[in-house]
Design a protein around this motif. Structure first.
Motif, PDB file in Angstrom:
ATOM      1  N   CYS A 124       3.715  -2.850 -11.137  1.00  0.00           N
ATOM      2  CA  CYS A 124       3.273  -2.304  -9.850  1.00  0.00           C
ATOM      3  C   CYS A 124       3.384  -3.400  -8.810  1.00  0.00           C
ATOM      4  CB  CYS A 124       1.854  -1.752  -9.944  1.00  0.00           C
ATOM      5  SG  CYS A 124       0.620  -3.035 -10.030  1.00  0.00           S
ATOM      6  N   ARG A 125       3.020  -3.092  -7.588  1.00  0.00           N
ATOM      7  CA  ARG A 125       3.145  -4.046  -6.485  1.00  0.00           C
ATOM      8  C   ARG A 125       1.807  -4.233  -5.796  1.00  0.00           C
ATOM      9  NH1 ARG A 125       8.123  -0.495  -4.730  1.00  0.00           N
ATOM     10  NH2 ARG A 125       8.533  -1.761  -2.924  1.00  0.00           N
ATOM     11  N   PRO A 126       1.633  -5.315  -5.016  1.00  0.00           N
ATOM     12  CA  PRO A 126       0.334  -5.587  -4.388  1.00  0.00           C
ATOM     13  C   PRO A 126      -0.222  -4.434  -3.554  1.00  0.00           C
ATOM     14  CG  PRO A 126       1.768  -7.457  -4.089  1.00  0.00           C
ATOM     15  CD  PRO A 126       2.582  -6.404  -4.754  1.00  0.00           C
ATOM     16  N   ASP A 127       0.654  -3.606  -2.970  1.00  0.00           N
ATOM     17  CA  ASP A 127       0.085  -2.525  -2.174  1.00  0.00           C
ATOM     18  C   ASP A 127      -0.191  -1.285  -3.013  1.00  0.00           C
ATOM     19  OD1 ASP A 127       2.695  -1.934  -2.606  1.00  0.00           O
ATOM     20  OD2 ASP A 127       3.281  -1.775  -0.513  1.00  0.00           O
ATOM     21  N   LEU A 186      14.866  -7.446 -12.015  1.00  0.00           N
ATOM     22  CA  LEU A 186      14.071  -6.294 -11.600  1.00  0.00           C
ATOM     23  C   LEU A 186      14.524  -5.722 -10.271  1.00  0.00           C
ATOM     24  CD1 LEU A 186      10.382  -7.129 -12.352  1.00  0.00           C
ATOM     25  CD2 LEU A 186      11.608  -5.078 -13.008  1.00  0.00           C
ATOM     26  N   LEU A 187      14.569  -4.392 -10.206  1.00  0.00           N
ATOM     27  CA  LEU A 187      14.943  -3.743  -8.958  1.00  0.00           C
ATOM     28  C   LEU A 187      13.747  -2.993  -8.423  1.00  0.00           C
ATOM     29  CD1 LEU A 187      18.382  -2.242  -9.808  1.00  0.00           C
ATOM     30  CD2 LEU A 187      17.898  -3.590  -7.826  1.00  0.00           C
ATOM     31  N   ILE A 188      13.373  -3.266  -7.170  1.00  0.00           N
ATOM     32  CA  ILE A 188      12.276  -2.484  -6.597  1.00  0.00           C
ATOM     33  C   ILE A 188      12.779  -1.777  -5.348  1.00  0.00           C
ATOM     34  CG2 ILE A 188      10.398  -3.905  -7.497  1.00  0.00           C
ATOM     35  CD1 ILE A 188      10.191  -5.112  -4.722  1.00  0.00           C
ATOM     36  N   VAL A 189      12.185  -0.619  -5.100  1.00  0.00           N
ATOM     37  CA  VAL A 189      12.666   0.241  -4.027  1.00  0.00           C
ATOM     38  C   VAL A 189      11.826   0.006  -2.762  1.00  0.00           C
ATOM     39  CG1 VAL A 189      12.037   2.620  -3.510  1.00  0.00           C
ATOM     40  CG2 VAL A 189      13.884   2.185  -5.063  1.00  0.00           C
ATOM     41  N   LEU A 216       8.054   4.171   8.192  1.00  0.00           N
ATOM     42  CA  LEU A 216       8.193   4.005   6.748  1.00  0.00           C
ATOM     43  C   LEU A 216       7.096   3.016   6.395  1.00  0.00           C
ATOM     44  CD1 LEU A 216      10.541   5.173   5.086  1.00  0.00           C
ATOM     45  CD2 LEU A 216      11.561   2.946   5.094  1.00  0.00           C
ATOM     46  N   GLY A 217       5.890   3.531   6.068  1.00  0.00           N
ATOM     47  CA  GLY A 217       4.765   2.627   5.899  1.00  0.00           C
ATOM     48  C   GLY A 217       4.437   2.042   7.256  1.00  0.00           C
ATOM     49  N   ASN A 218       4.563   0.724   7.413  1.00  0.00           N
ATOM     50  CA  ASN A 218       4.304   0.104   8.717  1.00  0.00           C
ATOM     51  C   ASN A 218       5.561  -0.100   9.535  1.00  0.00           C
ATOM     52  OD1 ASN A 218       1.559  -0.193   8.637  1.00  0.00           O
ATOM     53  ND2 ASN A 218       1.653  -2.102   7.480  1.00  0.00           N
ATOM     54  N   THR A 219       6.712  -0.010   8.910  1.00  0.00           N
ATOM     55  CA  THR A 219       7.966  -0.220   9.650  1.00  0.00           C
ATOM     56  C   THR A 219       8.184   0.971  10.565  1.00  0.00           C
ATOM     57  OG1 THR A 219       8.892  -1.388   7.778  1.00  0.00           O
ATOM     58  CG2 THR A 219      10.441  -0.560   9.400  1.00  0.00           C
ATOM     59  N   THR A 220       8.300   0.702  11.859  1.00  0.00           N
ATOM     60  CA  THR A 220       8.451   1.781  12.841  1.00  0.00           C
ATOM     61  C   THR A 220       9.723   1.574  13.626  1.00  0.00           C
ATOM     62  OG1 THR A 220       6.074   1.618  13.082  1.00  0.00           O
ATOM     63  CG2 THR A 220       7.194   3.030  14.640  1.00  0.00           C
ATOM     64  N   ARG A 224       1.865   0.376  -4.994  1.00  0.00           N
ATOM     65  CA  ARG A 224       2.960   1.293  -5.294  1.00  0.00           C
ATOM     66  C   ARG A 224       3.592   0.955  -6.625  1.00  0.00           C
ATOM     67  NH1 ARG A 224       7.409   0.909  -1.124  1.00  0.00           N
ATOM     68  NH2 ARG A 224       6.637  -1.139  -0.569  1.00  0.00           N
ATOM     69  N   GLU A 225       4.304   1.931  -7.198  1.00  0.00           N
ATOM     70  CA  GLU A 225       5.101   1.631  -8.386  1.00  0.00           C
ATOM     71  C   GLU A 225       6.429   1.049  -7.942  1.00  0.00           C
ATOM     72  OE1 GLU A 225       5.372   4.599 -11.235  1.00  0.00           O
ATOM     73  OE2 GLU A 225       3.196   4.820 -11.308  1.00  0.00           O
ATOM     74  N   LEU A 226       7.211   0.592  -8.917  1.00  0.00           N
ATOM     75  CA  LEU A 226       8.467  -0.067  -8.557  1.00  0.00           C
ATOM     76  C   LEU A 226       9.459   0.878  -7.902  1.00  0.00           C
ATOM     77  CD1 LEU A 226       9.100  -2.396 -11.601  1.00  0.00           C
ATOM     78  CD2 LEU A 226       7.772  -2.790  -9.569  1.00  0.00           C
ATOM     79  N   GLY A 227       9.354   2.173  -8.224  1.00  0.00           N
ATOM     80  CA  GLY A 227      10.336   3.099  -7.665  1.00  0.00           C
ATOM     81  C   GLY A 227       9.768   3.993  -6.583  1.00  0.00           C
ATOM     82  N   GLU A 228       8.634   3.603  -6.019  1.00  0.00           N
ATOM     83  CA  GLU A 228       7.970   4.484  -5.066  1.00  0.00           C
ATOM     84  C   GLU A 228       8.215   4.036  -3.644  1.00  0.00           C
ATOM     85  OE1 GLU A 228       3.882   4.950  -6.257  1.00  0.00           O
ATOM     86  OE2 GLU A 228       3.406   5.732  -4.270  1.00  0.00           O
ATOM     87  N   PHE A 229       8.469   4.995  -2.762  1.00  0.00           N
ATOM     88  CA  PHE A 229       8.649   4.703  -1.348  1.00  0.00           C
ATOM     89  C   PHE A 229       7.314   4.733  -0.638  1.00  0.00           C
ATOM     90  CE2 PHE A 229      12.781   4.442   0.662  1.00  0.00           C
ATOM     91  CZ  PHE A 229      13.622   4.579  -0.418  1.00  0.00           C
TER      92      PHE A 229
END
Lengths: 276, 235
Positions: free
Chosen positions: A22-25, A205-208, A53-57, A27-32
């Motif tokens: 998983c990731r610090p926020d 590892l590939l994360i999305v 896209l999350g915080n990216t605007t 999410r899973e590795l394949g989750e947007f």
């Protein structure tokens, strides 16, 4: 304690999360991240959209103007994209001429428009050899939290679907163009290219959908642009660690699912818009 | 040591031309490479693929501006100058691709707070330009003695309207193709380091092109090895 560790050893801190898949926020590795889109918010533009896209605007505004068609293609119009990364969106950018990241992003968007044939440039021609539409697409990033390419592609697509061009007739006697602002029609959008970005970690590892911190820690990035038939418009891998063919296959399948998610979201938004 | 080595190797690998819709005739154009031809840069190389020719010069490890220095590795900079006109947005995009590819293979950690600059000049463009730039950059880095974990090479594939695969297309073939894919592969495990594509193609075609590029890269790496062996055996 965790915040201190994160500052001193950001990569090690990150690896601890990746080990648990998983990731610090959270999410899973394949989750947007949560994607939201808002269209038609800019009244002065012919078409506009705002994508988060999350915080990216990223906000996209399209203005249509008249221009002479290119001499080597007299029946085509122009689509001119421009990505603007200003100091507003991130501390990394300075004001002044566009930096490298903005230029690369603009080139990427221009390639996506060209390769995916999202609109036929012939549709933009009013009178061959004399008059054609020029669509200036300005993509302005308001907040840069990673994965700018996905957000820009989505914003551009949503804005293009929102563009309404007035009807233009050429008056034979005066040879001037007459614009009928009361009669407007939408553009014919032929395909729906959707971008999916990945970050490569430690060569394996590939994360999305990487956030900005993840992009800085990553050893490579990959962006796949796919249309609805599963055809690839663009495979943008600017260097970074090597990938095998099998890993690429996984990326493709994730891109296919992402395309479905985005298409569903866009269809919902456009259906909910009241017809003018 | 002035080794102006001119090595010409004619490399043709024909794996048979089938008449079906997925027939693939693989043949790379003649290539030639000349190293150490410029006296001022630390390393230089000129790479020719058919009629496409690129000249590369490498300066480094050298002093870096404080604003650009990275505390634990070398800062890599790439400049690509087109044959005519001023560099534009497309060149910036290509510079980013080449720079990231070089960053993945150069052992920057051995030279922290330094800069390694690669300058590429397009001498003639007759198709497969980006691949030729990558090859020239690799040869120039080797000539400069920059430590690398692997060599890399660029291979271009073109897919035409009926799905036939063409390696190392000429400018005319690129224009008529439905899709043009350029890959950078590393020499150790033939992994994909960089990829940039133009046009529409399917997933299966991508895998096919990648496999063909990996096979073709064998020949390029063999050519690198032979040309370097010839150069260093003389001294």
């Amino acid at each position: 304690m965790a915040a201190g560790f994160k500052t001193v050893e950001p990569l090690e801190y990150y690896r601890r999360f990746l080990k648990e898949n998983c990731r610090p926020d959270g999410r899973e590795l394949g989750e947007f991240r949560t994607t939201t889109v808002n269209i038609g918010s800019i009244g002065t533009a012919d078409g506009s959209s705002l994508v988060k896209l999350g915080n990216t605007t990223v906000i996209c505004g399209i203005k249509a103007e008249f221009g002479a068609p290119p001499t080597d293609a007299p029946d085509k119009g122009y689509v001119v994209p421009n990505v603007d990364l200003s100091p507003l969106c991130s501390w990394r950018f300075r004001s002044g001429p566009p930096g490298e990241e903005a230029q690369v992003a603009s080139q990427f968007i221009a390639d996506v428009i060209e390769n995916s044939q999202v609109i036929q440039k012939e549709d933009l021609c009013i009178s061959p050899g004399k008059l054609a539409w020029v669509l200036y697409c300005d993509l302005i990033c308001l907040n840069h939290d990673g994965n700018i390419l996905d957000a820009c592609t989505f914003a551009l697509l949503a804005a293009l679907k929102n563009v309404q061009l007035p009807e233009v007739t050429i008056n034979e006697e005066t040879a001037l163009a007459e614009v009928n602002l009361k009669k407007k029609s939408y553009l014919n959008i032929r395909t729906h290219p959707v971008a999916t970005s990945f970050a490569v970690f430690d060569d394996t590892l590939l994360i999305v959908d990487p956030t900005e911190e993840e992009e800085n820690l990553a050893t490579g990035t990959l962006t796949v642009v796919m249309d609805e038939e599963g055809k690839l418009c663009c495979l943008h891998k600017p260097g970074g660690s090597g990938l095998t063919g099998a890993k690429l296959q996984d990326c493709m399948s994730r891109a296919v699912t992402r395309h479905k998610e985005v298409k569903k979201l866009m269809d919902e938004v456009f259906k909910s818009m009241k017809p003018k | 040591m002035e080794g102006v080595m001119q090595t010409e190797t004619k490399i043709r690998a024909e794996s048979g031309i089938e008449s079906g819709p997925r027939g693939s005739g693989c043949s790379l154009r003649n290539f030639a490479c000349e190293q150490n031809l410029l006296s001022r840069p630390d390393g230089s190389a000129s790479f020719l693929q058919g009629d496409t020719s690129v000249l590369a010069g490498v300066y480094g490890p050298a002093e870096v501006k404080v604003s650009k220095e990275i505390f634990n590795k070398a800062t890599l900079e790439v400049t690509l100058r087109p044959k005519i006109g001023l560099p534009g947005v497309a060149e910036k995009s290509r510079e980013r691709l080449i720079r990231n590819t070089c960053e993945a293979v150069v052992l920057g950690a051995l030279h922290p707070r330094t800069s390694i600059t690669v300058v590429l000049q397009v001498v003639s463009d007759a198709g497969s330009l980006l691949a030729c730039c990558l090859n020239a950059a690799c040869m120039a880095l080797v000539d400069a003695g920059v430590p690398m974990r692997a060599l890399f090479c660029g291979v271009t594939c073109a897919l035409d309207s009926d799905g036939t695969l063409l390696l190392d297309p000429t400018a005319k073939q690129e224009k008529e193709a439905r899709a043009v894919l350029t890959f950078a592969l590393d020499s150790v495990e033939r992994k994909l380091l960089m990829s940039t594509t133009k046009g529409l193609y399917s997933d299966a075609e991508l895998q096919q092109c990648l496999a063909a590029a990996q096979a073709a890269s064998q020949h390029v790496f063999r050519f690198y090895r032979e040309s370097l062996q010839r150069r260093y055996s003389k001294s």
